[in-house]
Design a protein around this motif. Structure first.
Motif, mmCIF file in Angstrom:
data_model
loop_
_atom_site.group_PDB
_atom_site.id
_atom_site.type_symbol
_atom_site.label_atom_id
_atom_site.label_comp_id
_atom_site.label_asym_id
_atom_site.label_seq_id
_atom_site.Cartn_x
_atom_site.Cartn_y
_atom_site.Cartn_z
ATOM 1 N N ARG A 99 -41.319 -5.807 6.751
ATOM 2 C CA ARG A 99 -39.810 -4.858 6.287
ATOM 3 C C ARG A 99 -40.656 -4.005 5.121
ATOM 4 O O ARG A 99 -40.001 -2.337 5.068
ATOM 5 N N HIS A 129 -39.942 0.313 14.264
ATOM 6 C CA HIS A 129 -39.086 -0.997 13.652
ATOM 7 C C HIS A 129 -39.899 -2.309 13.280
ATOM 8 O O HIS A 129 -40.846 -2.387 13.780
ATOM 9 N N ASP A 139 -36.353 -8.353 11.661
ATOM 10 C CA ASP A 139 -35.614 -8.632 10.258
ATOM 11 C C ASP A 139 -35.621 -10.050 9.880
ATOM 12 O O ASP A 139 -34.763 -10.742 8.582
HETATM 13 MG MG MG Z 1 -32.749 -3.792 11.997
#
Ligand code: MG
Ligand code: UDP
Length: 159
Positions: free
Chosen positions: A95, A125, A128
């Motif tokens: 991320r 993408h 998370d």
């Molecule tokens: Mg997401």
């Protein structure tokens, strides 16, 4: 020193997907290179054009959002590159490489900060959380992923 045949050390996994705009804009190599350079290990990769149902399940948590129909249309508009990457802290670290969801808030040096402008076309993408990563990996790779030991393992990790 690990050999190519040694049993791989089990490390965290994440699901990374280059979105249709990333594929169309020729950013596949650029995005993969950033994960490779960091030291993460690729465990699976395929180019796929997913069905609407498959993509709706991937984004099921967002189904009540106003942007959901547009998101599904965008995400099924062309092939995506589905990948699994492995490494200590790779979910959060992936991320960090991606940058914030909104490119206007993504730091320079991140994938989104460097490569896109619009939240609805944000090229990549990344899972998370560890739990959602495992769910997404099972959803996109029911056939399983490669188990292998990188020759760089002892140059990336102290132990
Ligand atoms: Mg997401
Ligand atoms: N998205 C959008 N508009 C928004 C928020 C999100 O089009 O206001 C899209 C965007 O492509 C984003 C995806 O929906 O990457 C999933 O949203 P999420 O909040 O999970 O962000 P991400 O985990 O991708 O950073």
């Amino acid at each position: 020193m690990a050999s190519a045949s040694a049993a791989p050390v089990a490390r965290e996994r994440t699901y990374i997907m280059i979105k249709p705009d990333g594929v169309q804009r020729g950013l596949v190599g650029e995005i993969i290179a950033r994960f490779e350079r960091k030291g993460y290990k690729m465990a699976a990769m395929k180019l796929v054009k997913p069905s609407t149902e498959h993509m709706e399940e991937h984004y099921a948590d967002l189904k009540d959002k106003k942007f959901f129909p547009g998101l599904i249309k965008y995400m099924t508009s062309g092939p995506v590159v589905a990948m699994v990457w492995v490494g200590d802290g790779v979910v959060a670290g992936g991320r960090v490489l991606l940058g914030a969801t909104k490119p206007s808030e993504s730091a320079p040096g991140t994938i989104r900060g460097d490569l896109c402008i619009d939240v609805g076309r944000n090229v990549c993408h990344g899972s998370d959380a560890v739990e959602s990563a495992e769910k997404e990996i099972a959803h996109w790779f029911p056939e399983g992923v490669a188990e292998w030991t990188s020759h760089s393992e002892s140059w990336v990790y102290e132990a």
